[in-house]
Structure formats: C-alpha cells, structure tokens
Scaffold this motif. Structure first.
Motif, PDB file in Angstrom:
ATOM      1  N   VAL A  77       0.836  -1.204   0.000  1.00  0.00           N
ATOM      2  CA  VAL A  77       0.000   0.000   0.000  1.00  0.00           C
ATOM      3  C   VAL A  77       0.872   1.255   0.000  1.00  0.00           C
ATOM      4  O   VAL A  77       0.612   2.213  -0.747  1.00  0.00           O
ATOM      5  CB  VAL A  77      -0.945  -0.012   1.224  1.00  0.00           C
ATOM      6  N   LEU A  78       1.925   1.242   0.808  1.00  0.00           N
ATOM      7  CA  LEU A  78       2.832   2.395   0.841  1.00  0.00           C
ATOM      8  C   LEU A  78       3.493   2.620  -0.515  1.00  0.00           C
ATOM      9  O   LEU A  78       3.618   3.760  -0.987  1.00  0.00           O
ATOM     10  CB  LEU A  78       3.908   2.174   1.904  1.00  0.00           C
ATOM     11  N   LEU A  79       3.938   1.528  -1.156  1.00  0.00           N
ATOM     12  CA  LEU A  79       4.575   1.663  -2.460  1.00  0.00           C
ATOM     13  C   LEU A  79       3.580   2.167  -3.498  1.00  0.00           C
ATOM     14  O   LEU A  79       3.936   2.968  -4.379  1.00  0.00           O
ATOM     15  CB  LEU A  79       5.153   0.312  -2.895  1.00  0.00           C
ATOM     16  N   ALA A  80       2.348   1.692  -3.416  1.00  0.00           N
ATOM     17  CA  ALA A  80       1.331   2.161  -4.366  1.00  0.00           C
ATOM     18  C   ALA A  80       1.110   3.660  -4.232  1.00  0.00           C
ATOM     19  O   ALA A  80       0.990   4.385  -5.242  1.00  0.00           O
ATOM     20  CB  ALA A  80       0.021   1.403  -4.129  1.00  0.00           C
ATOM     21  N   ILE A  81       1.069   4.141  -2.995  1.00  0.00           N
ATOM     22  CA  ILE A  81       0.905   5.582  -2.771  1.00  0.00           C
ATOM     23  C   ILE A  81       2.099   6.351  -3.336  1.00  0.00           C
ATOM     24  O   ILE A  81       1.950   7.382  -4.018  1.00  0.00           O
ATOM     25  CB  ILE A  81       0.740   5.869  -1.266  1.00  0.00           C
ATOM     26  N   ALA A  82       3.308   5.835  -3.081  1.00  0.00           N
ATOM     27  CA  ALA A  82       4.512   6.523  -3.551  1.00  0.00           C
ATOM     28  C   ALA A  82       4.594   6.523  -5.066  1.00  0.00           C
ATOM     29  O   ALA A  82       4.955   7.538  -5.685  1.00  0.00           O
ATOM     30  CB  ALA A  82       5.749   5.843  -2.959  1.00  0.00           C
ATOM     31  N   PHE A  83       4.250   5.392  -5.725  1.00  0.00           N
ATOM     32  CA  PHE A  83       4.344   5.305  -7.179  1.00  0.00           C
ATOM     33  C   PHE A  83       3.254   6.136  -7.860  1.00  0.00           C
ATOM     34  O   PHE A  83       3.451   6.615  -8.976  1.00  0.00           O
ATOM     35  CB  PHE A  83       4.236   3.846  -7.629  1.00  0.00           C
ATOM     36  N   ALA A  84       2.114   6.280  -7.207  1.00  0.00           N
ATOM     37  CA  ALA A  84       1.019   7.039  -7.826  1.00  0.00           C
ATOM     38  C   ALA A  84       1.232   8.546  -7.732  1.00  0.00           C
ATOM     39  O   ALA A  84       0.757   9.298  -8.600  1.00  0.00           O
ATOM     40  CB  ALA A  84      -0.303   6.659  -7.155  1.00  0.00           C
ATOM     41  N   TRP A  85       1.959   8.981  -6.719  1.00  0.00           N
ATOM     42  CA  TRP A  85       2.081  10.410  -6.459  1.00  0.00           C
ATOM     43  C   TRP A  85       2.619  11.214  -7.648  1.00  0.00           C
ATOM     44  O   TRP A  85       2.078  12.260  -8.006  1.00  0.00           O
ATOM     45  CB  TRP A  85       2.974  10.622  -5.227  1.00  0.00           C
ATOM     46  N   PRO A  86       3.713  10.779  -8.336  1.00  0.00           N
ATOM     47  CA  PRO A  86       4.225  11.608  -9.447  1.00  0.00           C
ATOM     48  C   PRO A  86       3.255  11.720 -10.624  1.00  0.00           C
ATOM     49  O   PRO A  86       3.371  12.645 -11.432  1.00  0.00           O
ATOM     50  CB  PRO A  86       5.503  10.861  -9.883  1.00  0.00           C
ATOM     51  N   PHE A  87       2.281  10.803 -10.733  1.00  0.00           N
ATOM     52  CA  PHE A  87       1.405  10.790 -11.902  1.00  0.00           C
ATOM     53  C   PHE A  87       0.072  11.476 -11.647  1.00  0.00           C
ATOM     54  O   PHE A  87      -0.761  11.584 -12.546  1.00  0.00           O
ATOM     55  CB  PHE A  87       1.159   9.339 -12.340  1.00  0.00           C
ATOM     56  N   GLU A  88      -0.130  11.916 -10.435  1.00  0.00           N
ATOM     57  CA  GLU A  88      -1.380  12.606 -10.138  1.00  0.00           C
ATOM     58  C   GLU A  88      -1.327  14.029 -10.687  1.00  0.00           C
ATOM     59  O   GLU A  88      -0.324  14.728 -10.567  1.00  0.00           O
ATOM     60  CB  GLU A  88      -1.613  12.643  -8.618  1.00  0.00           C
ATOM     61  N   LYS A  89      -2.373  14.423 -11.302  1.00  0.00           N
ATOM     62  CA  LYS A  89      -2.443  15.791 -11.826  1.00  0.00           C
ATOM     63  C   LYS A  89      -2.538  16.759 -10.658  1.00  0.00           C
ATOM     64  O   LYS A  89      -3.125  16.448  -9.627  1.00  0.00           O
ATOM     65  CB  LYS A  89      -3.657  15.932 -12.739  1.00  0.00           C
ATOM     66  N   PRO A  90      -1.966  17.953 -10.798  1.00  0.00           N
ATOM     67  CA  PRO A  90      -1.313  18.509 -11.987  1.00  0.00           C
ATOM     68  C   PRO A  90       0.206  18.390 -11.931  1.00  0.00           C
ATOM     69  O   PRO A  90       0.898  19.424 -12.044  1.00  0.00           O
ATOM     70  CB  PRO A  90      -1.750  19.960 -11.952  1.00  0.00           C
ATOM     71  N   ARG A  91       0.759  17.228 -11.785  1.00  0.00           N
ATOM     72  CA  ARG A  91       2.216  17.076 -11.757  1.00  0.00           C
ATOM     73  C   ARG A  91       2.783  17.398 -13.145  1.00  0.00           C
ATOM     74  O   ARG A  91       2.230  17.004 -14.172  1.00  0.00           O
ATOM     75  CB  ARG A  91       2.599  15.645 -11.382  1.00  0.00           C
ATOM     76  N   PRO A  92       3.918  18.113 -13.212  1.00  0.00           N
ATOM     77  CA  PRO A  92       4.513  18.445 -14.513  1.00  0.00           C
ATOM     78  C   PRO A  92       5.074  17.203 -15.213  1.00  0.00           C
ATOM     79  O   PRO A  92       5.455  16.224 -14.577  1.00  0.00           O
ATOM     80  CB  PRO A  92       5.621  19.426 -14.138  1.00  0.00           C
ATOM     81  N   MET A  93       5.154  17.253 -16.523  1.00  0.00           N
ATOM     82  CA  MET A  93       5.640  16.136 -17.320  1.00  0.00           C
ATOM     83  C   MET A  93       7.089  15.801 -17.003  1.00  0.00           C
ATOM     84  O   MET A  93       7.481  14.621 -17.039  1.00  0.00           O
ATOM     85  CB  MET A  93       5.498  16.458 -18.812  1.00  0.00           C
TER      86      MET A  93
END
Length: 237
Positions: A40-56
C-alpha cells in the motif's frame, strides 16, 4: 499511510521473537502478510508523481524509478532461483548467506559427504560443532565423518557426547553404532558403550547398544529395521 505502517508492525510483531522467543527459523514467508502493508505504501509513492497537476518533467524520472525498483528484485529473484539448481548449490548459498548457522554448515557437509568428499565434510562438520557444541546431531555427525575416515578412536568422544545429549534419538545412535560395526571398532569400544547405555535405562541408547552386543553378528550390526535411511535413499518397503 498511517494504516499501512501500523499494518506492517502489527502483523509482524507476533513472530518477531520480541514478545516471546519462538523455536522457529526466521523464514522469509513471515514477511508475506506484512508485505501487504508495504505494498500500500509503495502504491501511494508510485502514484504520487502521476497525479495531476504534476509536470511532465517529473513523470519520466518517476517511470524510470518505478522500472528500476521492479528490475532490481526481479534480477535478485532470478539469481536466487539459480541457488536451487541442486542440493549442494542450495546449501552452499545458504551457508554463505548465514555463516553462523550450524544447520547450514551441517547440511553442506552432508551434501559433500554424499559425493564422497569426506575431507570437505569433516571441515564443515567441525564448523557446525563449533557453532553449536551442545547439538547432538553435530556431535554424532562429526564422529560419523571421522569413523568413515577410518578414525573410529577419534570418533568415539563425539559419539559418546552426542549419545549423552540425546539418548532417545534412534537414528543418530543407529548411525553411529553401524559405522563402528562396519569399521570393526564396535568390539574395541563395547565396554564404554555399554557403560554409557546403562546410565540411561529404558532409552533407545540402552536398547540399541545391548541389541548390537547380543545380535550384532546375526544382524551385521544394527538390526536393519532400526538403521537410518541413507542420503537419497527411498522409503523402506
């Protein structure tokens, strides 16, 4: 995040040897349940950079990091799988991974002994006994190695100590007595074996020693039904 962190601690605590010392090997399977929390912790960490509005510009390094994260354990898992190529490879890897494990050294010695390398077996036996001097199997197996090297006199102290530590282990006792018989050394040490056996009446030690004394010639040593199976030997009929 808080729930995942609590999950890891709570699920691992019962078999952590912290609340009470457990008579078990610290196996990797104990991490399976706590790994749900870390997932669960890894899923949260991996999802964070892809959540909008993160820059490309943040996403490309994040993808590379995720790929590297999975590539490393996949590579290590494949390398570890090679440790299961055969029994000797497995126990060699185990001994190298946990050099203070008497069991690893003893099993490593058995693998070499099965391949006829009694010199290697002897060295590994000595290491196992050094790590666990009160382990009956380590004592008897060292004696067995010396006996197979045609050194039954040197084997006797280890045999006798192993018998004293575990007078009700028929496999260890039969293994030792049969080797002494095969190397024509039983008669020479009969008195001390009988003397020790008489200290433990009603035990396997007492029964097997006196049985060999009475019926050794007829049975060619230990009665066949009491002999331990050899390495890689199938079940008895």
């Amino acid at each position: 995040i808080a729930a995942a962190l609590v999950w890891v601690v709570v699920s691992y605590f019962p078999h952590s040897n912290i609340p009470t010392l457990l008579p078990t090997v610290r196996a990797e399977r104990f991490w399976y349940f706590p790994a749900i929390g870390t997932s669960v912790l890894l899923a949260i960490a991996f999802a964070w950079p892809f959540e909008k509005p993160r820059p490309m510009w943040l996403r490309a390094p994040a993808v590379a990091l995720v790929c590297a994260f999975f590539a490393f354990p996949c590579g290590k898992a494949r390398a570890h799988a090679l440790d299961y190529a055969d029994d000797l490879t497995f126990w060699t890897a185990t001994r190298n991974a946990v050099p203070n494990s008497a069991k690893a050294h003893l099993n490593y010695s058995v693998m070499w002994g099965a391949r006829g390398r009694l010199d290697v077996r002897l060295a590994a036996n000595r290491k196992a006994l050094e790590l666990a001097p009160d382990w009956p199997m380590a004592n008897v197996y060292l004696g067995d190695t010396l006996c197979r090297l045609n050194q039954p006199d040197e084997a006797m102290p280890h045999y006798l100590r192993g018998f004293r530590l575990s007078p009700n282990d028929p496999n260890l006792i039969a293994l030792a007595l049969q080797c002494l018989w095969d190397h024509q050394a039983f008669e020479a040490h009969k008195d001390e074996l009988v003397s020790l056996a008489d200290e433990f009446p009603g035990t396997w030690l007492s029964f097997l020693v006196h049985d060999v004394v009475a019926n050794g010639e007829q049975n060619d040593g230990v009665a066949r039904e009491y002999r331990p199976r050899g390495y890689n030997e199938g079940p008895r009929e």
